[in-house]
Design a protein around this motif. Structure first.
Motif, PDB file in Angstrom:
ATOM      1  N   ARG A 126      36.814  27.405  55.890  1.00  0.00           N
ATOM      2  CA  ARG A 126      38.275  27.406  55.873  1.00  0.00           C
ATOM      3  C   ARG A 126      38.922  28.791  55.848  1.00  0.00           C
ATOM      4  N   GLY A 127      38.281  29.746  55.187  1.00  0.00           N
ATOM      5  CA  GLY A 127      38.888  31.069  55.038  1.00  0.00           C
ATOM      6  C   GLY A 127      38.808  31.940  56.279  1.00  0.00           C
ATOM      7  N   SER A 128      38.080  31.482  57.294  1.00  0.00           N
ATOM      8  CA  SER A 128      37.872  32.323  58.474  1.00  0.00           C
ATOM      9  C   SER A 128      38.658  31.818  59.665  1.00  0.00           C
TER      10      SER A 128
ATOM     11  N   ASP B 290      28.928  36.915  55.272  1.00  0.00           N
ATOM     12  CA  ASP B 290      29.179  36.395  53.926  1.00  0.00           C
ATOM     13  C   ASP B 290      29.882  37.455  53.079  1.00  0.00           C
ATOM     14  N   THR B 291      31.216  37.300  52.974  1.00  0.00           N
ATOM     15  CA  THR B 291      31.962  38.251  52.124  1.00  0.00           C
ATOM     16  C   THR B 291      31.865  37.855  50.654  1.00  0.00           C
ATOM     17  N   GLY B 292      31.359  36.635  50.419  1.00  0.00           N
ATOM     18  CA  GLY B 292      31.371  36.097  49.061  1.00  0.00           C
ATOM     19  C   GLY B 292      32.563  35.171  48.851  1.00  0.00           C
ATOM     20  N   GLY B 293      33.423  35.096  49.861  1.00  0.00           N
ATOM     21  CA  GLY B 293      34.633  34.281  49.717  1.00  0.00           C
ATOM     22  C   GLY B 293      35.522  34.869  48.634  1.00  0.00           C
ATOM     23  N   LEU B 294      36.243  34.019  47.926  1.00  0.00           N
ATOM     24  CA  LEU B 294      37.155  34.534  46.888  1.00  0.00           C
ATOM     25  C   LEU B 294      36.404  35.211  45.735  1.00  0.00           C
ATOM     26  N   HIS B 295      35.118  34.930  45.587  1.00  0.00           N
ATOM     27  CA  HIS B 295      34.286  35.747  44.691  1.00  0.00           C
ATOM     28  C   HIS B 295      33.746  36.925  45.505  1.00  0.00           C
ATOM     29  N   VAL B 296      34.645  37.748  45.982  1.00  0.00           N
ATOM     30  CA  VAL B 296      34.292  38.813  46.934  1.00  0.00           C
ATOM     31  C   VAL B 296      33.094  39.642  46.437  1.00  0.00           C
ATOM     32  N   LYS B 297      32.168  39.860  47.318  1.00  0.00           N
ATOM     33  CA  LYS B 297      30.995  40.656  46.954  1.00  0.00           C
ATOM     34  C   LYS B 297      31.421  42.094  46.718  1.00  0.00           C
TER      35      LYS B 297
ATOM     36  N   SER C  59      40.702  34.740  52.560  1.00  0.00           N
ATOM     37  CA  SER C  59      42.065  34.658  53.086  1.00  0.00           C
ATOM     38  C   SER C  59      42.849  33.675  52.232  1.00  0.00           C
ATOM     39  N   GLY C  60      44.089  33.493  52.604  1.00  0.00           N
ATOM     40  CA  GLY C  60      44.914  32.513  51.896  1.00  0.00           C
ATOM     41  C   GLY C  60      44.429  31.087  52.107  1.00  0.00           C
ATOM     42  N   GLU C  61      43.578  30.920  53.128  1.00  0.00           N
ATOM     43  CA  GLU C  61      43.073  29.573  53.421  1.00  0.00           C
ATOM     44  C   GLU C  61      41.717  29.324  52.772  1.00  0.00           C
ATOM     45  N   SER C  62      41.128  30.344  52.184  1.00  0.00           N
ATOM     46  CA  SER C  62      39.758  30.214  51.662  1.00  0.00           C
ATOM     47  C   SER C  62      39.622  29.063  50.673  1.00  0.00           C
ATOM     48  N   TYR C  63      38.457  28.463  50.663  1.00  0.00           N
ATOM     49  CA  TYR C  63      38.203  27.453  49.625  1.00  0.00           C
ATOM     50  C   TYR C  63      38.114  28.172  48.286  1.00  0.00           C
TER      51      TYR C  63
END
Ligand code: BES
Ligand code: MN
Ligand code: ZN
Length: 499
Positions: free
Chosen positions: A233-235, A265-272, A318-322
């Motif tokens: 979703r975030g991409s 893999d950025t890690g999503g909202l748990h950004v790496k 992003s604002g759409e990220s899970y």
């Protein structure tokens, strides 16, 4: 997209060598040199020269002798060398040859024979490991070749049995397909998006005439693949799932090969944080390997009945990220509470496993994922973690891993770990409650979806990239391609257990 082998291999019956390149002579002790096949087939003047010169030099690892009649490279190869060290030796020989100004070399197969393999396997392994060693990804983007390096254009293998020619051909293809996986994995994240990964599956399906099913976002929605859709979703890059079917022998038990295809893999909202994100363009290495394995099986007509499943997504911010705390519903109907959006691999792989179970009939599932940093804490960078729901599968898997040089070590898949990944609100949590045992939590998570099908999970994070001791260029290893070749080439024991 394939990285083609550039070395011209030829196999000939042993005969006196003319000036046709560097003659490679392995030895454990200097005096051994004079009884090696390669030495005995040298022109007399060269033999005399070496007899006089060798006692004057202290040969360390390797030494070049340039004579007016031709060149010789002596390399130390310890007595009863292990296959592990032998692989590295073969790779290193090619690297060392590149430092000479010659562009061709000669090897006598009998000189390099080791007892772990048949003579044909030795020939095959020499070809494979030289092709792997020759792979140079840096050439793709840099104009200037490494200083002082010369390509080795031709390798002549002298062997008594003409059939070794087929073994060499096979070895080249195994090397090429492993290099396909390495090439694809090494490409930057901006280049290999989920759509690119799927285009490679299409290319493989086309040339090998195997059936390919591609699910795009719309079809994933219709399937209820909430795991894949959630992570994606975030991409801005749309997610896909593909199933590549290779069925050369429908009588064999159907085996599913699943490979994680996170193209970044950025890690999503748990950004790496910091550097830990840098290598994450390689997070689709498992997917690249299972796709390349199908290409390999098709090219070599390996008897097998397999379906390769690759979920392809990009894990972005992003604002759409899970979000942490989101609950995703997978194909099986099982729900996942997102403890960490950085534990994305298991979520998409779960849907891929479920899709395979729902639409096909797997008798075993073998899955490859760069799943956890925790397995690297446990094993370092030498071996992948091997988990299986049926411990009897460990011996055939170990044997394939060893022959392939794709090393693995068995870690527990025990129900006791299931406690750690329980969720209060959903069927399962995607991380462990305990700080410890992250590799087992990942494995256990996937097993909850694969159940009751016999399941093998390779956590290949430790072998995502080469380690300095591999004798290979920095970057992807293509882990799993050779392992699958060895497993299916000696399928008896594995097959008996899953049948
Ligand atoms: N792709 C990573 C795992 C990884 C790390 C592979 C380093 C290769 C090298 C995976 O998606 C990940 O981020 N795993 C987390 C899991 C954790 C959040 C439970 C990890 O290992 O930190
Ligand atoms: Mn992650
Ligand atoms: Zn990941």
């Amino acid at each position: 997209m394939i990285y083609k082998n550039k070395i011209n291999f030829s196999v000939e019956a042993p005969r006196q060598v003319k000036k046709e390149g560097v003659v490679v002579i392995p030895f454990a002790q200097e005096k051994d040199i004079f009884s090696k096949h390669a030495f005995l087939y040298l022109p007399e003047r060269m033999r005399e020269f070496l007899k006089k010169t060798i006692p004057l030099v202290k040969i360390q690892k390797s030494h070049f002798f340039d004579t007016p009649d031709g060149s010789v490279m002596c390399v130390s190869m310890e007595k009863d060398i292990t296959s592990r060290k032998w692989f590295v030796l073969i790779r290193t020989i090619l690297q060392t040859l590149k430092t000479s100004k010659k562009s061709s070399a000669v090897i006598f197969l009998d000189d390099f024979y080791i007892a772990d393999f048949s003579i044909f396997e030795c020939a095959r392994q020499i070809a494979t490991n030289m092709v792997l060693s020759d792979f140079d990804f840096s050439r793709e983007f840099k104009e200037i070749p490494k200083e002082g390096w010369h390509d080795i254009k031709k390798i002549t293998l002298f062997a008594k049995d003409k059939k070794t020619q087929d073994a060499v051909k096979q070895g080249i293809i195994i090397g090429e397909e492993t290099n396909r996986a390495r090439y694809l994995s090494n490409l930057p994240g901006g280049e290999v998006t989920p759509a690119t990964l799927i285009s490679v599956a299409k290319e493989i399906a086309k040339f090998s005439k195997v059936k390919l099913i591609v699910l795009d976002e719309k079809k994933l929605k219709a399937e209820g693949a909430g795991g894949i859709l959630g992570v994606a979703r975030g991409s801005k890059e749309k997610p896909y799932l593909c199933a590549l079917e290779y069925r050369s022998d429908p009588k064999l038990p159907e085996v599913h090969l699943v490979g994680k295809g996170v193209t970044f893999d950025t890690g999503g909202l748990h950004v790496k944080p910091g550097d830990s994100m840098n290598d994450m363009y390689l997070d689709m290495s498992g997917g690249a390997s299972v796709l390349s394995a199908v290409a390999l099986f098709a090219r070599l007509q390996i008897p097998a009945n397999i379906v390769a499943l690759v979920p392809a997504v990009e894990n972005m911010v992003s604002g759409e990220s899970y979000r942490p705390g989101d609950i995703l519903k997978t194909i099986s109907g099982k729900t996942i509470e997102v403890g960490s959006p950085d534990a994305e691999g298991r979520i998409i792989v779960a849907d891929a496993i479920d899709y395979g179970k729902k639409h096909f009939n797997p008798r075993a599932i073998i899955e490859f994922s760069t799943l956890t940093g925790a397995v690297m804490a446990a094993l370092g960078t030498k071996a992948s973690g091997l988990f299986t729901s049926d411990e009897r599968l460990v011996p055939p898997l170990y044997s394939a891993a060893e022959k392939a040089g794709d090393y693995a070590w068995h870690l527990p898949l025990w129900d006791e770990y299931a406690e750690d990944i329980k969720s209060h609100v959903a069927d399962i949590w995607n991380v462990g409650k305990s700080r410890y045992g992250g590799a087992m939590h990942g494995a256990q998570f996937l097993w909850e979806f694969a159940k009751p099908i016999p399941f093998v999970h390779f956590d290949i994070a430790p072998r995502m990239v080469t380690d300095g001791a591999d004798g290979l260029q920095k970057g992807s290893l293509g882990y799993g391609v050779k392992l699958l070749f060895e497993l299916f080439s000696n399928f008896g024991q594995f097959k008996k257990i899953i049948s």
